[in-house]
Write a protein that holds these residues in place. Structure first.
Motif, PDB file in Angstrom:
ATOM      1  N   GLY A 146     -54.730  22.894 -49.983  1.00 41.07           N
ATOM      2  CA  GLY A 146     -54.216  24.236 -49.723  1.00 41.07           C
ATOM      3  C   GLY A 146     -52.826  24.507 -50.258  1.00 41.07           C
ATOM      4  O   GLY A 146     -52.252  25.559 -49.993  1.00 41.07           O
ATOM      5  N   HIS A 147     -52.262  23.585 -51.026  1.00 39.72           N
ATOM      6  CA  HIS A 147     -50.914  23.745 -51.582  1.00 39.72           C
ATOM      7  C   HIS A 147     -50.999  23.878 -53.094  1.00 39.72           C
ATOM      8  O   HIS A 147     -51.686  23.104 -53.756  1.00 39.72           O
ATOM      9  CB  HIS A 147     -50.024  22.553 -51.225  1.00 39.72           C
ATOM     10  CG  HIS A 147     -49.914  22.301 -49.762  1.00 39.72           C
ATOM     11  ND1 HIS A 147     -49.249  23.154 -48.913  1.00 39.72           N
ATOM     12  CD2 HIS A 147     -50.402  21.298 -48.987  1.00 39.72           C
ATOM     13  CE1 HIS A 147     -49.323  22.689 -47.682  1.00 39.72           C
ATOM     14  NE2 HIS A 147     -50.027  21.553 -47.704  1.00 39.72           N
ATOM     15  N   ASP A 148     -50.289  24.866 -53.655  1.00 36.96           N
ATOM     16  CA  ASP A 148     -50.221  25.047 -55.107  1.00 36.96           C
ATOM     17  C   ASP A 148     -49.100  24.188 -55.659  1.00 36.96           C
ATOM     18  O   ASP A 148     -47.957  24.265 -55.203  1.00 36.96           O
ATOM     19  CB  ASP A 148     -49.960  26.508 -55.461  1.00 36.96           C
ATOM     20  CG  ASP A 148     -51.126  27.410 -55.096  1.00 36.96           C
ATOM     21  OD1 ASP A 148     -52.278  26.968 -55.265  1.00 36.96           O
ATOM     22  OD2 ASP A 148     -50.885  28.530 -54.628  1.00 36.96           O
ATOM     23  N   ILE A 149     -49.415  23.369 -56.657  1.00 36.49           N
ATOM     24  CA  ILE A 149     -48.427  22.519 -57.315  1.00 36.49           C
ATOM     25  C   ILE A 149     -48.323  22.956 -58.772  1.00 36.49           C
ATOM     26  O   ILE A 149     -49.321  23.014 -59.482  1.00 36.49           O
ATOM     27  CB  ILE A 149     -48.818  21.035 -57.222  1.00 36.49           C
ATOM     28  CG1 ILE A 149     -49.011  20.613 -55.760  1.00 36.49           C
ATOM     29  CG2 ILE A 149     -47.789  20.158 -57.923  1.00 36.49           C
ATOM     30  CD1 ILE A 149     -47.766  20.721 -54.898  1.00 36.49           C
TER      31      ILE A 149
ATOM     32  N   VAL B 121     -43.080  22.652 -50.482  1.00 33.58           N
ATOM     33  CA  VAL B 121     -43.897  23.841 -50.724  1.00 33.58           C
ATOM     34  C   VAL B 121     -43.568  24.919 -49.697  1.00 33.58           C
ATOM     35  O   VAL B 121     -43.145  24.619 -48.577  1.00 33.58           O
ATOM     36  CB  VAL B 121     -45.406  23.506 -50.666  1.00 33.58           C
ATOM     37  CG1 VAL B 121     -45.783  22.538 -51.772  1.00 33.58           C
ATOM     38  CG2 VAL B 121     -45.793  22.949 -49.319  1.00 33.58           C
ATOM     39  N   PRO B 122     -43.755  26.194 -50.083  1.00 34.00           N
ATOM     40  CA  PRO B 122     -43.534  27.276 -49.124  1.00 34.00           C
ATOM     41  C   PRO B 122     -44.694  27.375 -48.131  1.00 34.00           C
ATOM     42  O   PRO B 122     -45.851  27.193 -48.484  1.00 34.00           O
ATOM     43  CB  PRO B 122     -43.469  28.524 -50.002  1.00 34.00           C
ATOM     44  CG  PRO B 122     -44.215  28.166 -51.235  1.00 34.00           C
ATOM     45  CD  PRO B 122     -44.073  26.689 -51.412  1.00 34.00           C
ATOM     46  N   VAL B 123     -44.349  27.649 -46.872  1.00 30.61           N
ATOM     47  CA  VAL B 123     -45.343  27.824 -45.819  1.00 30.61           C
ATOM     48  C   VAL B 123     -45.011  29.107 -45.070  1.00 30.61           C
ATOM     49  O   VAL B 123     -43.873  29.308 -44.664  1.00 30.61           O
ATOM     50  CB  VAL B 123     -45.336  26.620 -44.843  1.00 30.61           C
ATOM     51  CG1 VAL B 123     -46.278  26.860 -43.681  1.00 30.61           C
ATOM     52  CG2 VAL B 123     -45.677  25.346 -45.569  1.00 30.61           C
ATOM     53  N   ARG B 124     -45.993  29.979 -44.911  1.00 31.78           N
ATOM     54  CA  ARG B 124     -45.767  31.253 -44.214  1.00 31.78           C
ATOM     55  C   ARG B 124     -46.012  31.065 -42.719  1.00 31.78           C
ATOM     56  O   ARG B 124     -47.037  30.543 -42.310  1.00 31.78           O
ATOM     57  CB  ARG B 124     -46.698  32.328 -44.749  1.00 31.78           C
ATOM     58  CG  ARG B 124     -46.498  33.680 -44.080  1.00 31.78           C
ATOM     59  CD  ARG B 124     -47.311  34.773 -44.727  1.00 31.78           C
ATOM     60  NE  ARG B 124     -46.853  35.098 -46.059  1.00 31.78           N
ATOM     61  CZ  ARG B 124     -45.780  35.845 -46.349  1.00 31.78           C
ATOM     62  NH1 ARG B 124     -45.042  36.317 -45.377  1.00 31.78           N
ATOM     63  NH2 ARG B 124     -45.451  36.100 -47.592  1.00 31.78           N
TER      64      ARG B 124
ATOM     65  N   ALA C 286     -42.005  35.074 -41.768  1.00 34.37           N
ATOM     66  CA  ALA C 286     -41.059  34.183 -42.445  1.00 34.37           C
ATOM     67  C   ALA C 286     -41.784  33.248 -43.407  1.00 34.37           C
ATOM     68  O   ALA C 286     -42.929  32.884 -43.204  1.00 34.37           O
ATOM     69  CB  ALA C 286     -40.292  33.363 -41.420  1.00 34.37           C
ATOM     70  N   VAL C 287     -41.077  32.896 -44.472  1.00 34.82           N
ATOM     71  CA  VAL C 287     -41.574  31.881 -45.403  1.00 34.82           C
ATOM     72  C   VAL C 287     -40.606  30.698 -45.334  1.00 34.82           C
ATOM     73  O   VAL C 287     -39.420  30.843 -45.609  1.00 34.82           O
ATOM     74  CB  VAL C 287     -41.670  32.421 -46.848  1.00 34.82           C
ATOM     75  CG1 VAL C 287     -42.096  31.326 -47.791  1.00 34.82           C
ATOM     76  CG2 VAL C 287     -42.628  33.599 -46.915  1.00 34.82           C
ATOM     77  N   LEU C 288     -41.118  29.554 -44.936  1.00 29.99           N
ATOM     78  CA  LEU C 288     -40.309  28.356 -44.773  1.00 29.99           C
ATOM     79  C   LEU C 288     -40.711  27.325 -45.820  1.00 29.99           C
ATOM     80  O   LEU C 288     -41.787  27.415 -46.410  1.00 29.99           O
ATOM     81  CB  LEU C 288     -40.536  27.768 -43.374  1.00 29.99           C
ATOM     82  CG  LEU C 288     -40.354  28.730 -42.204  1.00 29.99           C
ATOM     83  CD1 LEU C 288     -40.784  28.064 -40.919  1.00 29.99           C
ATOM     84  CD2 LEU C 288     -38.906  29.177 -42.124  1.00 29.99           C
ATOM     85  N   SER C 289     -39.867  26.349 -46.023  1.00 33.68           N
ATOM     86  CA  SER C 289     -40.205  25.236 -46.924  1.00 33.68           C
ATOM     87  C   SER C 289     -40.508  24.011 -46.091  1.00 33.68           C
ATOM     88  O   SER C 289     -39.858  23.756 -45.085  1.00 33.68           O
ATOM     89  CB  SER C 289     -39.035  24.923 -47.858  1.00 33.68           C
ATOM     90  OG  SER C 289     -38.814  25.997 -48.734  1.00 33.68           O
ATOM     91  N   THR C 290     -41.512  23.270 -46.521  1.00 34.26           N
ATOM     92  CA  THR C 290     -41.862  22.040 -45.823  1.00 34.26           C
ATOM     93  C   THR C 290     -42.251  20.981 -46.845  1.00 34.26           C
ATOM     94  O   THR C 290     -42.735  21.303 -47.925  1.00 34.26           O
ATOM     95  CB  THR C 290     -43.002  22.268 -44.818  1.00 34.26           C
ATOM     96  OG1 THR C 290     -43.170  21.096 -44.026  1.00 34.26           O
ATOM     97  CG2 THR C 290     -44.300  22.599 -45.507  1.00 34.26           C
TER      98      THR C 290
END
Length: 81
Positions: free
Chosen positions: A18-21, A52-55, A59-63
Motif C-alpha cells: 500500500g506504499h508508493d516508492i 512515506v506519507p500517511v493520511r 492531516a498528512v504525516l510521515s512514517t
C-alpha cells in the motif's frame, strides 16, 4: 544469520504493501541465513527502509516503513549497491 546495511537504487516506481516508492536511492538491509533448500545453502532477503506519507483524517504525516523487496531485487527492479 548476518545482517548488513546496504544501499538500494530503485530503477522502477512500485507499490508495496500500500506504499508508493519512487525512483531513487534508499537505505536498507541484506539478511542472510542458512537454508538447506536455497542455492549455496544460504537464503538472502532484502528490506528497504523508506519514509512515506500517511493520511490521518485531514492531516498528512510521515512514517517510516520497512518493506520486503526480495522479489523486486531478484526481478532487477531494484539494484543493491
Amino acid at each position: 544469520m548476518a545482517i548488513n546495511s546496504v544501499r538500494f537504487t530503485v530503477m522502477k516506481n512500485f507499490q508495496k504493501d500500500g506504499h508508493d516508492i519512487d525512483l531513487g536511492d534508499y537505505a536498507g538491509q541484506q539478511i542472510t541465513r542458512p537454508d538447506m533448500n536455497s542455492p549455496g545453502g544460504v537464503k538472502t532477503s532484502y528490506l528497504l527502509h523508506a519514509v512515506v506519507p500517511v493520511r490521518e483524517g485531514d492531516a498528512v504525516l510521515s512514517t517510516g516503513v520497512n518493506l520486503d523487496v526480495t522479489d523486486l531485487v531478484a526481478a532487477g527492479d531494484i539494484k543493491v549497491n
